[in-house]
Write a protein that holds these residues in place. Structure first.
Motif, PDB file in Angstrom:
ATOM      1  N   PRO B   4       8.531  -0.765  -6.737  1.00 18.15           N
ATOM      2  CA  PRO B   4       7.779  -0.899  -7.979  1.00 18.15           C
ATOM      3  C   PRO B   4       8.678  -1.441  -9.069  1.00 18.15           C
ATOM      4  O   PRO B   4       9.879  -1.169  -9.099  1.00 18.15           O
ATOM      5  N   TYR B   8       5.288  -0.363 -12.470  1.00 22.29           N
ATOM      6  CA  TYR B   8       4.053  -1.041 -12.090  1.00 22.29           C
ATOM      7  C   TYR B   8       4.176  -1.650 -10.723  1.00 22.29           C
ATOM      8  O   TYR B   8       5.249  -1.961 -10.246  1.00 22.29           O
ATOM      9  N   ARG B   9       3.063  -1.843 -10.118  1.00 24.31           N
ATOM     10  CA  ARG B   9       3.027  -2.508  -8.841  1.00 24.31           C
ATOM     11  C   ARG B   9       1.781  -3.377  -8.871  1.00 24.31           C
ATOM     12  O   ARG B   9       0.721  -2.942  -9.309  1.00 24.31           O
ATOM     13  N   SER B  10       1.970  -4.585  -8.436  1.00 26.40           N
ATOM     14  CA  SER B  10       0.853  -5.514  -8.609  1.00 26.40           C
ATOM     15  C   SER B  10      -0.317  -5.160  -7.691  1.00 26.40           C
ATOM     16  O   SER B  10      -1.466  -5.319  -8.056  1.00 26.40           O
ATOM     17  N   GLU B  11      -0.027  -4.657  -6.482  1.00 26.20           N
ATOM     18  CA  GLU B  11      -1.123  -4.415  -5.542  1.00 26.20           C
ATOM     19  C   GLU B  11      -1.109  -2.977  -5.039  1.00 26.20           C
ATOM     20  O   GLU B  11      -0.721  -2.721  -3.917  1.00 26.20           O
TER      21      GLU B  11
END
Lengths: 384, 669
Positions: B4, B8-11
């Motif tokens: 991450p 945040y993590r995009s997916e």
């Protein structure tokens, strides 16, 4: 690559902390469905207060109380919407401690009646009873969402699952001690749904579920007779099988009697125990009929759809998991409550969200929906 | 799996899992909708046609555990036992199986199958009403029948609770019995949740404390089928039953047994059947024993008394169902001289101006301890002679001697001196003519004749002769044994008429909290000027009652090591027998000082007062005195045979009066 991608995201990111444009992302559908469901709940509270004999309304009647709570709920919805949900993530652990404190307080000073004669379910403050286990459901959604968002890197590890269970155990035990089997089941269902949605290993989830199922007969056979009887009693909120039999029979009779169009509000006359709370669906089906019931079910379906949509649209895992948790929690409660009244599911004391009379439930749901609207307003991407 | 970035993590979203979730929700909502449609569209049609949409429920009550009754030492007197009975519901028993079932049931219950079949067939009521085949069956047999219910259609084991009285004849007058609720009881108690089929207390404590013992019945709702029969299993408990409160009595089984033995001996000796003995603590009104004979067996009521047996009890001339200690009213005879003596000594019109039959003048005593009245063979009142009981008289008597010899002529004159108003005033002060307030269903209040009473009942005021008779407890005077004992308790305790109490404490059935019943003063003796009675008056009367014993008016009672004071009484009633003698009631009321071995009656400290009453005795001596003596010997565990404690000239009480024996010192009056 990821750094570059992250930078790109940052640059493209549009995350206003304020300003009217943010409200373009407010999910009006979600709020509308919730308000419509609450109106059904108020109608049920009215029916319950007035009854078929048309008792005059008093300040203490469920209807008037519900309206007071609805006003409070609207304020809570507004406040939680404006509140930046990201703060919640850092507040998750303090909230968890407060939650446990409130549950201990309930056990210590709470009142109420349950299967075992006396139970500690709610705390009375100035004529209002507040059931903190309702608040616990929402707080646990936030705590689990924060936990899983923090453990995205190790989400496939069995230890993540075990860690989630460790978080679950203290509030779960406190709720069971009240005793409130319904809420404890909701907590288990919520964590299970969230683990599934967060991408936890299906293998380990399945292994755990299989282990629990396999352990049941072993544990059961090693229990003393009175413990078995206790557990059976706990599974039956009516303290005895006959009692539950009465409830189910009466509930089915009420649903039957409603027919297609229902008898009309306040015209229900089937004697239904706990007709305002756990068996409210029986009254609803009797008075509003199949059509009314279907309208409510469709509203629930739409509400769940919007919750999942909000959850899907967010790029913040924490926000996504709050949405998934709320959806799991509401769906589980709807299915068990309605299914129980119609004889699909064993009798368990679980309230029907928005419809069941109860201030704590209403305010807690409002807070949960407010958090989700807050995630909408603070999305990293305006569109998807 | 990428690390991450900045939290945040995009997916984080898995499209398959979201899809699966949507699918689960869709399936769930569809399942609910389908079930809803089935129940409300498909099944509702059928239900509507069957008329089931008008739901029939009936409210029923769930019996609570009735409170127990214990004696003073905590030994149980009334408990509850489980009672199994077997019933057959004809509508549930197929006709072609009746013989088989009767045969099987007969084998289990050890009954003649033909008897069972006859019983089922001979029912005249509805076929839905269960017919009782047997009751009082053992738990094993009950269990066996329940386990084999498949082979015994229509047969049911009914479990109920039944009263068990552990001292059935000894305490029946106090505890009473239960029975079917009467129409008037139902009317009064309906609001308290009683049903018209309830079994309620009908006598004694069972009746007096009915609501306390009963507790609170639970309530439940049952669903009725189209025939109006409750559907088994469809029960909703809407209120849990609360067990009844338990009572502890002031009476000890041992004391009650002593009292009963003494009275039974007295009745046997004098060859009569009716009598009463009561023991009370003068300091607080606690009833320590109370026996009324003949009595009955209250367990018979609990076991289900037959009509004939009940009618026999009701029509028995000896009235076994009546607690004669509180429900019988009899002429008190010479025991009533307590009232006349108190009236004479207490403040009132002076001796020098006797207001015969008249009004109250200045409030000074009629007599004092040195005043004397002349006792001759008789006194003439109006134109009739009123005889002394020994036909001779004693010469001039003061109050001590008048009481000690129980001189009728002395008290005739004294009654006329004080007048009827003052006499009835003191009778009222001592509690005569009104309820004692005992915690038992009291049925008699006695009679204190006043001018108003006489006027209302006989259209004339009291004649002088009647006033004189009222002064010695004859004529119209009537009192219950308990009223008389209460009056003497007031004498013994220095002027307080206590409310007699049978129950000492009540234990809450739900919480276990024990409430001790406090003594209640019904009255504190007051003179007509409103001031408390002078202690001297009561001291004088106490010493006078002691003189009754020391003068050997009561024979060898004085020879007991314990010091007793008391007063005998004989009241003639009814018609003369073939020898020209009237049958008479015999009374003795006595009390002992706190230290029974010290002859000091100046102190109002007595802890024990006893009354014995024999109805229609026909013995020469006063058998009631002998009963009290026997009781006191048992109570104080005195050595020796009461009949061997005799002095010269003692005539045993069982010597018949017809022997016409005179000249001994055991007086009958």
């Amino acid at each position: 690559m990821s750094i570059l991608r992250g930078e790109t995201l940052r640059l493209r990111g549009w995350a206003p902390k304020a300003g009217w444009l943010a409200w373009r992302n407010y999910d009006f559908q979600l709020t509308t469905y919730a308000i419509l469901l609450t109106l059904f709940g108020l109608a049920m509270a009215y029916s319950n207060s007035v009854g078929s004999s048309h008792v005059p309304l008093t300040l203490a009647s469920p209807f008037v109380r519900s309206i007071m709570w609805a006003v409070i709920a609207v304020v809570v919805l507004g406040l939680t919407t404006v509140f930046d949900y990201k703060w919640l993530r850092s507040l998750a652990w303090p909230l968890y401690i407060i939650n446990i404190g409130l549950l201990i307080l309930t056990l210590r000073f709470g009142g109420g009646t349950g299967e075992a004669g006396s139970a500690a379910r709610w705390i009375q403050v100035g004529g209002f009873q507040f059931q903190f286990s309702e608040l616990a459901k929402i707080i646990m959604v936030v705590v689990f969402a924060a936990y899983l968002a923090d453990h995205q890197s190790t989400i496939k590890s069995p230890w993540t699952i075990i860690g989630a269970l460790v978080i679950l155990v203290p509030p779960w035990i406190l709720v069971m001690l009240q005793p409130d089997l319904g809420t404890s089941l909701v907590l288990v269902a919520t964590i299970t749904g969230l683990l599934f949605m967060s991408g936890a290993s299906l293998f380990w989830l399945g292994t755990l579920a299989a282990a629990v199922v396999a352990a049941i007969p072993f544990v059961w056979s090693h229990m003393a007779d009175y413990q078995q009887a206790r557990l059976l009693t706990l599974l039956n909120p009516g303290a005895d099988p006959q009692h539950a039999g009465y409830q189910i029979h009466q509930a089915e009779t009420a649903v039957n009697a409603g027919g297609c169009c229902g008898k009309g509000l306040t015209n229900g006359n089937v004697d239904l125990p706990v007709g305002t709370t756990d068996f409210v669906w029986g009254v609803l089906a009797e008075e509003l009929g199949f059509i009314g019931g279907m309208v409510v079910l469709i509203l629930f379906a739409l509400l769940l759809w919007r919750l999942l949509a909000c959850s899907w649209r967010s790029n913040d895992p924490f926000a996504t998991f709050i949405g998934c948790g709320m959806a799991t929690m509401i769906f589980f409660q709807v299915f068990v409550n309605v299914g129980m009244v119609m004889g699909l599911v064993p009798v368990t004391g679980i309230p029907l969200p928005f419809i069941t009379y109860g201030g704590a439930s209403m305010v807690s749901l409002a807070a949960g929906l407010g958090f989700i609207q807050s995630t909408n307003l603070r999305r990293e991407r305006p569109e998807w | 799996m990428s690390a991450p970035l900045d939290g945040y993590r995009s997916e984080p979203k898995n499209v398959y899992r979201f899809g699966a979730f949507v699918l689960v929700v869709a399936v769930g909502i569809t399942a609910l909708s389908t079930r809803m449609a089935y129940l409300q569209i498909v099944q509702a049609q059928a239900a509507y046609q069957a008329g089931a949409d008008t739901q029939q429920t009936a409210a029923q009550s769930v019996a609570s555990t009735r409170g127990l009754i214990f004696d003073a030492t905590g030994k149980p007197l009334a408990t509850n036992v489980v009672d199994y009975s077997v019933t057959v519901t004809p509508s549930d028993l197929p006709l072609d199986q009746e013989t088989t079932v009767a045969y099987r049931l007969g084998a289990v219950l050890n009954l003649d199958p033909i008897y069972i079949e006859t019983k089922i067939d001979s029912t005249t009521g509805s076929l839905y009403v269960p017919v009782k085949i047997a009751d009082g069956i053992s738990a094993q047999i009950a269990r066996f029948i329940e386990e084999n219910s498949d082979a015994l259609p229509g047969v049911e084991v009914v479990v109920s609770s039944r009263r068990q009285y552990l001292q059935p004849t000894l305490f029946s007058d106090i505890i009473g019995y239960e029975g079917q609720i009467t129409a008037s009881q139902y009317k009064n108690w309906q609001a308290l949740g009683y049903s018209n089929a309830d079994i309620v207390g009908q006598a004694g404590l069972e009746n007096q404390y009915e609501q306390v013992l009963r507790g609170t019945y639970g309530t439940q709702k049952v669903v009725l089928d189209s025939a109006g029969k409750p559907i088994p299993g469809l029960v909703n408990t809407t209120g849990d039953p609360v067990p009844g409160d338990s009572l502890t009595l002031n009476i000890d089984i041992q004391e009650q047994q002593y009292a009963r033995d003494a009275l039974a001996w007295g009745l046997d000796a004098s060859k009569v059947t009716k009598g009463v003995i009561i023991v009370e603590n003068p300091q607080n009104g606690k009833i320590l024993a109370m026996v009324s004979l003949p009595s009955y067996d209250d367990q018979v009521f609990s076991d289900g008394i037959s009509d004939t047996a009940f009618q026999k009890l009701l029509s028995d001339p000896d009235q076994p169902l009546l607690n004669k200690a509180i429900g019988g009213q009899y002429a008190p005879g010479s025991t009533y001289k307590l009232v006349t003596g108190t009236a004479g000594l207490a403040s009132g019109p002076p001796l020098t101006a006797p207001p015969v039959g008249g009004t109250v003048g200045s409030l000074t005593p009629s007599i004092d301890t040195s005043s004397t009245l002349l006792s001759g063979p008789f006194v003439v009142i109006g134109d009739r002679p009123y005889k002394e009981w020994n036909d001779q008289g004693w010469g001039p008597l003061n109050i001590y001697q008048g009481v000690a010899y129980s001189s009728d002529t002395f008290f005739y004159q004294l009654a006329l001196l004080v007048g009827i108003d003052k006499l009835t005033y003191w009778a009222d002060q001592y509690g005569f003519g009104k309820p004692t307030g005992i915690d038992l269903p009291e049925t008699a209040t006695g009679i204190v004749p006043t001018n108003d009473w006489k006027q209302a009942n006989y259209k004339y005021p009291m004649y002088l002769g009647e006033i004189a008779q009222a002064g010695i407890g004859q004529g119209y005077d009537a009192s219950t044994p308990l009223q008389l004992l209460d009056a003497y308790c007031a004498l013994a305790n220095g002027g307080t008429v206590w409310q007699p109490q049978v129950v000492s404490s009540i234990k809450n059935g739900a919480t276990g909290d024990v409430t001790t019943i406090q003594p209640v003063a019904e009255n504190r003796l007051k003179s007509q000027d409103g001031k408390p009675i002078s202690p001297d008056v009561l001291t004088t009367m106490r010493i006078a009652t002691r003189d009754v014993v020391t003068s050997r008016h009561t024979g060898n009672l004085v020879d007991l090591p314990i010091k007793v004071a008391g007063k005998t009484g004989t009241a003639e009633f009814n018609l003369p027998d073939k020898n020209g003698n009237l049958p008479y009631h015999e009374w003795f009321v006595g009390y002992v000082p706190a230290n029974p071995y010290v002859d000091d009656f100046t102190k109002p400290d007595s802890q024990l007062a006893v009354l014995a009453f024999i109805y229609g005795a026909d013995t020469y001596a006063n058998v009631a005195t002998e009963v009290v003596k026997l009781y006191l010997m048992k109570h104080y565990k005195l050595k020796g045979d009461p009949f061997s404690v005799r002095t010269d000239g003692y005539i045993p009480p069982w010597v018949a009066r017809t022997t016409n024996f005179y000249g001994q010192n055991t007086a009958r009056d």
